[in-house]
Design a protein around this motif. Structure first.
Motif, mmCIF file in Angstrom:
data_model
loop_
_atom_site.group_PDB
_atom_site.id
_atom_site.type_symbol
_atom_site.label_atom_id
_atom_site.label_comp_id
_atom_site.label_asym_id
_atom_site.label_seq_id
_atom_site.Cartn_x
_atom_site.Cartn_y
_atom_site.Cartn_z
ATOM 1 N N LYS A 13 42.762 36.052 49.583
ATOM 2 C CA LYS A 13 43.431 36.534 48.437
ATOM 3 C C LYS A 13 42.710 37.409 47.525
ATOM 4 O O LYS A 13 43.069 38.363 47.003
ATOM 5 C CB LYS A 13 43.631 35.161 47.513
ATOM 6 C CG LYS A 13 44.685 34.228 48.226
ATOM 7 C CD LYS A 13 44.658 32.904 47.537
ATOM 8 C CE LYS A 13 45.668 31.899 48.133
ATOM 9 N NZ LYS A 13 45.822 30.703 47.279
ATOM 10 N N LEU A 36 43.590 41.264 46.496
ATOM 11 C CA LEU A 36 43.422 41.500 44.805
ATOM 12 C C LEU A 36 42.852 42.889 44.607
ATOM 13 O O LEU A 36 43.103 43.630 43.825
ATOM 14 C CB LEU A 36 43.276 40.418 43.933
ATOM 15 C CG LEU A 36 44.321 39.322 43.901
ATOM 16 C CD1 LEU A 36 43.998 37.907 43.437
ATOM 17 C CD2 LEU A 36 45.313 39.600 43.169
ATOM 18 N N LEU A 60 45.293 41.784 37.337
ATOM 19 C CA LEU A 60 44.780 41.487 38.997
ATOM 20 C C LEU A 60 43.329 41.188 38.945
ATOM 21 O O LEU A 60 42.874 40.560 39.565
ATOM 22 C CB LEU A 60 45.059 43.011 39.761
ATOM 23 C CG LEU A 60 46.317 43.498 40.093
ATOM 24 C CD1 LEU A 60 46.506 44.940 40.614
ATOM 25 C CD2 LEU A 60 47.070 42.380 41.099
ATOM 26 N N ALA A 87 43.231 37.710 37.919
ATOM 27 C CA ALA A 87 43.430 36.824 39.073
ATOM 28 C C ALA A 87 42.278 36.817 40.028
ATOM 29 O O ALA A 87 41.956 35.701 40.541
ATOM 30 C CB ALA A 87 44.752 37.494 39.959
ATOM 31 N N HIS A 115 40.026 34.274 38.462
ATOM 32 C CA HIS A 115 40.618 33.086 38.336
ATOM 33 C C HIS A 115 40.419 32.181 39.754
ATOM 34 O O HIS A 115 40.035 31.225 39.812
ATOM 35 C CB HIS A 115 42.271 33.040 38.075
ATOM 36 C CG HIS A 115 42.788 31.700 38.464
ATOM 37 N ND1 HIS A 115 42.798 30.691 37.775
ATOM 38 C CD2 HIS A 115 43.539 31.362 39.503
ATOM 39 C CE1 HIS A 115 43.566 29.719 37.986
ATOM 40 N NE2 HIS A 115 44.128 30.027 39.328
ATOM 41 N N TYR A 116 40.895 32.808 40.851
ATOM 42 C CA TYR A 116 40.513 32.641 42.204
ATOM 43 C C TYR A 116 39.047 32.221 42.530
ATOM 44 O O TYR A 116 38.721 31.221 43.005
ATOM 45 C CB TYR A 116 41.100 33.518 43.155
ATOM 46 C CG TYR A 116 42.715 33.103 43.465
ATOM 47 C CD1 TYR A 116 43.338 32.020 43.732
ATOM 48 C CD2 TYR A 116 43.362 34.342 43.138
ATOM 49 C CE1 TYR A 116 44.434 31.989 43.808
ATOM 50 C CE2 TYR A 116 44.873 34.242 43.260
ATOM 51 C CZ TYR A 116 45.373 32.899 43.873
ATOM 52 O OH TYR A 116 46.906 33.076 43.735
#
Length: 143
Positions: free
Chosen positions: A17, A21, A122, A125, A128-129
């Motif tokens: 992921k 990204l 992006l 994200a 966050h991940y």
């Protein structure tokens, strides 16, 4: 569910992921900058040897290359670095890049602001991940 097909759930690894990204962010990054070449004011500044108030010289081009190479390498490094190192890099670097992207978008044309906003989303994200990176469950100790 009757009469329909149920889609198989797919769990995508956090590394994949994050890598995807970074790839998406770089595509937007590149295209927004390439679209600037359609602007006569940008081309005129470029012909005069300036970009965003900076003189285009070896130091500028070296710095710009380093700025672009880091996220390009993060596509691969996010997949191969030790999880702890990758997590830290994928929290810290998006913050740094988001700040520079926001600063660069101030006063820019709408296409550039939109592209920059997408880049920042992006990057958010990615962070966050990385922040919520799944932990390995430790077996309960025998008492």
């Amino acid at each position: 569910m009757t009469g329909g097909t149920k889609l198989e759930p797919s769990n995508v690894n956090v590394r994949v992921k994050i890598s995807a990204l970074w790839t998406s962010m770089l595509f937007v990054f590149a295209y927004v900058d390439l679209f600037s070449l359609y602007r006569s004011d940008f081309r005129a500044d470029l012909e005069a040897g300036e970009v965003a108030g900076f003189t285009v010289n070896q130091a500028f081009l070296l710095g710009t290359t380093a700025y672009v190479v880091i996220p390009a390498l993060m596509i691969f490094l996010s997949l191969v670095l030790r999880p702890g190192v990758s997590r830290i890099a994928n929290i810290a670097l998006p913050v740094v890049y988001a700040l520079t992207i926001i600063a660069g978008a101030v006063g820019e044309w709408n296409y550039y602001v939109l592209g920059s906003a997408i880049e920042v989303l992006l990057l958010a994200a990615i962070a966050h991940y990385a922040w919520t990176w799944p932990k390995v469950a430790r077996p309960a100790s025998a008492v």
